[in-house]
Design a protein around this motif. Structure first.
Motif, PDB file in Angstrom:
ATOM      1  N   LEU A  20      29.934  28.550  48.385  1.00 26.07           N
ATOM      2  CA  LEU A  20      31.279  28.215  47.921  1.00 26.07           C
ATOM      3  C   LEU A  20      31.357  28.284  46.404  1.00 26.07           C
ATOM      4  N   ALA A  75      31.484  31.889  45.362  1.00 26.84           N
ATOM      5  CA  ALA A  75      32.807  32.471  45.648  1.00 26.84           C
ATOM      6  C   ALA A  75      33.816  31.989  44.601  1.00 26.84           C
ATOM      7  N   GLU A 108      33.198  33.750  41.231  1.00 22.68           N
ATOM      8  CA  GLU A 108      33.666  35.139  41.403  1.00 22.68           C
ATOM      9  C   GLU A 108      35.194  35.174  41.289  1.00 22.68           C
ATOM     10  N   LEU A 109      35.830  34.222  41.940  1.00 22.47           N
ATOM     11  CA  LEU A 109      37.294  34.125  41.955  1.00 22.47           C
ATOM     12  C   LEU A 109      37.825  33.937  40.542  1.00 22.47           C
ATOM     13  N   TYR A 153      37.816  37.152  38.611  1.00 22.01           N
ATOM     14  CA  TYR A 153      38.935  38.020  39.012  1.00 22.01           C
ATOM     15  C   TYR A 153      40.237  37.529  38.425  1.00 22.01           C
ATOM     16  N   GLN A 154      40.413  36.186  38.368  1.00 17.74           N
ATOM     17  CA  GLN A 154      41.668  35.637  37.830  1.00 17.74           C
ATOM     18  C   GLN A 154      41.807  36.021  36.360  1.00 17.74           C
ATOM     19  N   CYS A 198      44.452  42.635  32.843  1.00 20.83           N
ATOM     20  CA  CYS A 198      44.987  43.893  33.387  1.00 20.83           C
ATOM     21  C   CYS A 198      46.509  43.922  33.264  1.00 20.83           C
ATOM     22  N   VAL A 199      47.144  42.814  33.617  1.00 23.07           N
ATOM     23  CA  VAL A 199      48.613  42.734  33.551  1.00 23.07           C
ATOM     24  C   VAL A 199      49.069  42.915  32.099  1.00 23.07           C
ATOM     25  N   SER A 252      47.467  44.572  29.648  1.00 20.50           N
ATOM     26  CA  SER A 252      47.320  45.997  29.267  1.00 20.50           C
ATOM     27  C   SER A 252      48.460  46.826  29.837  1.00 20.50           C
ATOM     28  N   LEU A 253      48.839  46.530  31.101  1.00 23.51           N
ATOM     29  CA  LEU A 253      49.933  47.285  31.740  1.00 23.51           C
ATOM     30  C   LEU A 253      51.217  47.138  30.947  1.00 23.51           C
TER      31      LEU A 253
END
Lengths: 145, 145
Positions: free
Chosen positions: B105, B108, B111-112, B115-116, B122-123, B125-126
């Motif tokens: 757990l 995980a 890792e989560l 990603y967050q 990423c948003v 840069s977009l």
């Protein structure tokens, strides 16, 4: 450790002291119920009975007996703390915690897979936008020439 | 259920049958050791002894006795399957599984969180790239005019 402490002392082991009998050199209990741990035998005797414990120990290999006595002492202690459920109460609690953790883990994993998909989409959009920018810049250069 | 099955039958309860004694109407064991479950009493008697079980049941409220007998039957069964560790072996196994799940757990979750953070970048840069595109498109329109 328990065996050494019981053998080193001249006083009878906790079991023989409790049962008011002479502690013989070949006493089955002496290695596992040292005189300095009277409660350990009292609990085991109250819950399982000395004769049942003797039978059990005699059915085991000598190297298994210390673990067996310690697990019996733990079970007896749990039964005296919780006369209705004893060790089984601990097992139910642990099973409940396991189910809870399994649910938390599966939630975290599904959340993770969502992010992994989103990440992929985001990287794709970024590369598409970069390509469009390069294309426009190329067109502008051509117009200049 | 066990109580009804033992009361409905005329044969002695499993405990009295095992101990070869007359099963009285006020028998302490009858409600919990029906005649159709002889092994349940045999196990409990082998591990704890009938007299210890009687003492334990007499110290409990009537509504607690069925759970107590069933937990004793489970403990006895586990002790006969695993004479060295009994129920304590089950507890160790569950504790090991809990530690494993807690590690999975926390992996995980870390890792989560990665990603967050990546998702946020990423948003960003977009939106920057979109702004650049809009800027260029505006310039091109002005040049046309």
């Amino acid at each position: 450790m328990s065996s050494s402490s019981s053998l080193s002392s001249n006083s009878p082991c906790a079991a023989c002291k409790f049962l008011r009998r002479k502690c013989q050199p070949e006493c089955t209990f002496a290695p596992y119920f040292p005189p300095d741990q009277p409660q350990k035998f009292a609990n085991v005797h109250k819950v399982f009975g000395a004769s049942n414990v003797t039978k059990l120990l005699n059915e085991l290999q000598p190297h298994q007996r210390e673990d067996a006595v310690n697990s019996l002492a733990y079970e007896a202690d749990m039964r005296l703390r919780d006369p209705v459920y004893g060790c089984v109460g601990v097992i139910s609690l642990l099973q409940h915690q396991l189910r809870q953790l399994q649910m938390d883990l599966s939630c975290a994993k599904s959340e993770l897979s969502k992010y992994q998909n989103l990440g992929g989409m985001c990287v794709q959009s970024l590369s598409t936008l970069r390509l469009s920018l390069c294309g426009i810049v190329r067109i502008l250069r051509v117009k200049r020439v």
